[in-house]
Design an enzyme around this catalytic site. Sequence first.
Site, PDB file in Angstrom:
ATOM      1  N   ASP A  19       0.864  -1.183   0.000  1.00 45.99           N
ATOM      2  CA  ASP A  19       0.000   0.000   0.000  1.00 45.99           C
ATOM      3  C   ASP A  19       0.898   1.230   0.000  1.00 45.99           C
ATOM      4  O   ASP A  19       2.072   1.145   0.358  1.00 45.99           O
ATOM      5  CB  ASP A  19      -0.920   0.008   1.235  1.00 45.99           C
ATOM      6  N   LYS A  48     -19.972  -8.566 -12.078  1.00 48.85           N
ATOM      7  CA  LYS A  48     -19.880  -7.822 -10.823  1.00 48.85           C
ATOM      8  C   LYS A  48     -20.895  -6.675 -10.792  1.00 48.85           C
ATOM      9  O   LYS A  48     -21.669  -6.515  -9.841  1.00 48.85           O
ATOM     10  CB  LYS A  48     -18.461  -7.274 -10.677  1.00 48.85           C
ATOM     11  N   ASN A  50     -24.421  -6.551  -8.342  1.00 47.38           N
ATOM     12  CA  ASN A  50     -24.707  -5.490  -7.375  1.00 47.38           C
ATOM     13  C   ASN A  50     -25.965  -4.721  -7.764  1.00 47.38           C
ATOM     14  O   ASN A  50     -26.762  -4.350  -6.903  1.00 47.38           O
ATOM     15  CB  ASN A  50     -23.522  -4.529  -7.268  1.00 47.38           C
ATOM     16  N   CYS A  91     -20.053  -0.212  -2.091  1.00 49.87           N
ATOM     17  CA  CYS A  91     -20.287  -0.827  -3.409  1.00 49.87           C
ATOM     18  C   CYS A  91     -21.557  -0.372  -4.098  1.00 49.87           C
ATOM     19  O   CYS A  91     -21.502   0.150  -5.214  1.00 49.87           O
ATOM     20  CB  CYS A  91     -20.320  -2.347  -3.265  1.00 49.87           C
ATOM     21  N   LYS A 125     -21.821   3.409  -5.412  1.00 50.29           N
ATOM     22  CA  LYS A 125     -20.787   3.716  -6.401  1.00 50.29           C
ATOM     23  C   LYS A 125     -20.962   2.863  -7.664  1.00 50.29           C
ATOM     24  O   LYS A 125     -20.899   3.364  -8.782  1.00 50.29           O
ATOM     25  CB  LYS A 125     -19.430   3.418  -5.743  1.00 50.29           C
TER      26      LYS A 125
HETATM   27  C1  UDX Z   1     -22.358  -5.602  -1.208  1.00 53.51           C
HETATM   28  C2  UDX Z   1     -22.608  -6.962  -1.890  1.00 53.51           C
HETATM   29  O1  UDX Z   1     -23.465  -7.749  -1.057  1.00 53.51           O
HETATM   30  C3  UDX Z   1     -21.291  -7.685  -2.157  1.00 53.51           C
HETATM   31  O2  UDX Z   1     -21.543  -8.870  -2.878  1.00 53.51           O
HETATM   32  C4  UDX Z   1     -20.379  -6.761  -2.959  1.00 53.51           C
HETATM   33  O3  UDX Z   1     -19.140  -7.380  -3.167  1.00 53.51           O
HETATM   34  C5  UDX Z   1     -20.197  -5.435  -2.249  1.00 53.51           C
HETATM   35  O4  UDX Z   1     -21.468  -4.834  -1.995  1.00 53.51           O
HETATM   36  P1  UDX Z   1     -21.860  -4.729   1.237  1.00 53.51           P
HETATM   37  O5  UDX Z   1     -21.831  -3.355   0.660  1.00 53.51           O
HETATM   38  O6  UDX Z   1     -20.806  -5.109   2.201  1.00 53.51           O
HETATM   39  O7  UDX Z   1     -21.816  -5.835   0.082  1.00 53.51           O
HETATM   40  O8  UDX Z   1     -23.249  -4.871   2.008  1.00 53.51           O
HETATM   41  P2  UDX Z   1     -24.630  -5.666   1.878  1.00 53.51           P
HETATM   42  O9  UDX Z   1     -24.763  -6.561   3.038  1.00 53.51           O
HETATM   43  O10 UDX Z   1     -24.835  -6.244   0.557  1.00 53.51           O
HETATM   44  O11 UDX Z   1     -25.662  -4.461   2.108  1.00 53.51           O
HETATM   45  C6  UDX Z   1     -25.678  -3.322   1.253  1.00 53.51           C
HETATM   46  C7  UDX Z   1     -26.705  -2.313   1.727  1.00 53.51           C
HETATM   47  O12 UDX Z   1     -28.020  -2.788   1.493  1.00 53.51           O
HETATM   48  C8  UDX Z   1     -26.651  -1.992   3.212  1.00 53.51           C
HETATM   49  O13 UDX Z   1     -26.801  -0.599   3.397  1.00 53.51           O
HETATM   50  C9  UDX Z   1     -27.820  -2.758   3.800  1.00 53.51           C
HETATM   51  O14 UDX Z   1     -28.324  -2.154   4.963  1.00 53.51           O
HETATM   52  C10 UDX Z   1     -28.815  -2.678   2.658  1.00 53.51           C
HETATM   53  N1  UDX Z   1     -29.806  -3.779   2.643  1.00 53.51           N
HETATM   54  C11 UDX Z   1     -29.394  -5.059   2.413  1.00 53.51           C
HETATM   55  C12 UDX Z   1     -31.154  -3.488   2.782  1.00 53.51           C
HETATM   56  O15 UDX Z   1     -31.548  -2.327   2.971  1.00 53.51           O
HETATM   57  N2  UDX Z   1     -32.057  -4.505   2.701  1.00 53.51           N
HETATM   58  C13 UDX Z   1     -31.685  -5.797   2.458  1.00 53.51           C
HETATM   59  O16 UDX Z   1     -32.574  -6.657   2.377  1.00 53.51           O
HETATM   60  C14 UDX Z   1     -30.313  -6.080   2.338  1.00 53.51           C
END
Ligand code: UDX
Length: 431
Positions: free
Chosen positions: A36, A205, A209, A261, A264
């Site tokens: 890094d 990917k 998402n 994720c 963005k």
């Molecule tokens: C996500 C994807 O799940 C992952 O596969 C990818 O690599 C990166 O983005 P992450 O951002 O860590 O992962 O969180 P995730 O658990 O997916 O939740 C994303 C957002 O959705 C959160 O703000 C969560 O609160 C919201 N969410 C999730 C809901 O509001 N309702 C749901 O049913 C599920």
Amino acid sequence: MGDKPERRVAVFGAGYIGLVTGACFAELGHRVVVRDIDPEKVRLLRAGDVPIYEPGLGDLIARNKERLSFTLDLEEALDGAEVAYVCVDTPPSASGDADLSRVWSVVRSLAGAKDLKAVVVKSTVPVGTGSRVRAVLDESGLGHVGYASNPEFTAEGTAVHDFLHPDRVVVGASDETVARLVADLHRGVEGPVVTMDVRSAEMVKLASNALLATKISFINEIATLCEKTGADVTEVAHAVGLDHRLGPHFLRAGIGWGGSCFPKDSEALRQLASNTGYHLQLLSAVIDVNNLQKRRAIQQLNDELGTLAGARVALLGLTFKPGTDDMREAPSTVLASRLLAEGAEVRCWDPMARPGAAEPWASTTRHPTPELAMAGADAAIVVTEWPQLKEVDWAAVAGAMRRPVLYDGRNLLDPAAMRALGFTYMGVGRP
Ligand code: UDX
């Protein structure tokens, strides 16, 4: 596992993805150097500290310290490296496209790496980036080095588990030798490896998402309609999710999605489409619904309180979801800004977040427990479904608030029980 080929891997970027990738490859038996450019991060990692909160990551790093090192030095990272994994971040640029400058600086720095066999991009990038990386490698005298895209699907909070037990490992490569090398690196991982061309892997990917975000925005719109028609979205989502064609996941209505994720990547996919002259209509609506979701919450609170000016409002949870310290694109930031703009006083609680000194946080106060954040408040908003909130003595809180108004932005609490304690309870899509 005696026949497992041990590889030397240089991982670029010690953020969430790079650290999880590096630690997991070390766990699988490879020799890994994580590089890094941030001296403080590298200093912490060398001292045995982990600069981010990700459950299980610290243990994994400690357990594999024989095979895992951290450096600022490019030559040290590339010395003997057979595979270079690009795990740097690709934040949104001014135009909303992904900013690939960090990817380019890593790829350009690889010239002269003698033992390199493959360059693998794990950072989320626009479709077509692989061809451009290929061209830079060719120009840098690395024409013999293979290229692969290996997108990540790990979710924060469960990233180590997700890496080692994935639903699938996607490998996009232009030739079979590279595809096999990247697949072999994952030997020991419990999940199928799916190989395809580079562009398709890049698209998987973004599409994954976007579809997950779509499911959430969809149920959030249904939730709004439930509020208007007297239905309960938690009941609806449960029964809808029992249809195996639809599945139960990502149907939790709430205050909206955030994180590093979804916001963005959905914007980047929308811009990618616009750049080709196509307007992704569905995804645009998905993004709009998510933006509206937070503003609706503030509007509903305003209607309940009469005015937010002078109101004291507690935000319970600041991170974009529980189990992480990540505040990137967290709904709490919009809620705090909107509340301050309406003249409210904002009191915050979160067990992990480090919101920093910038606005809106500079104008809010921080409290060590949810109870203290809510003491004397006119309203509280459950922003993040931290399990600690289930343990709160809500009966005592009802007595300690100036007005016991509760907006449960994650449908975490039992509406009937909260009303019985004297709360004016508002959930998302619940009557
Ligand atoms: C996500 C994807 O799940 C992952 O596969 C990818 O690599 C990166 O983005 P992450 O951002 O860590 O992962 O969180 P995730 O658990 O997916 O939740 C994303 C957002 O959705 C959160 O703000 C969560 O609160 C919201 N969410 C999730 C809901 O509001 N309702 C749901 O049913 C599920």
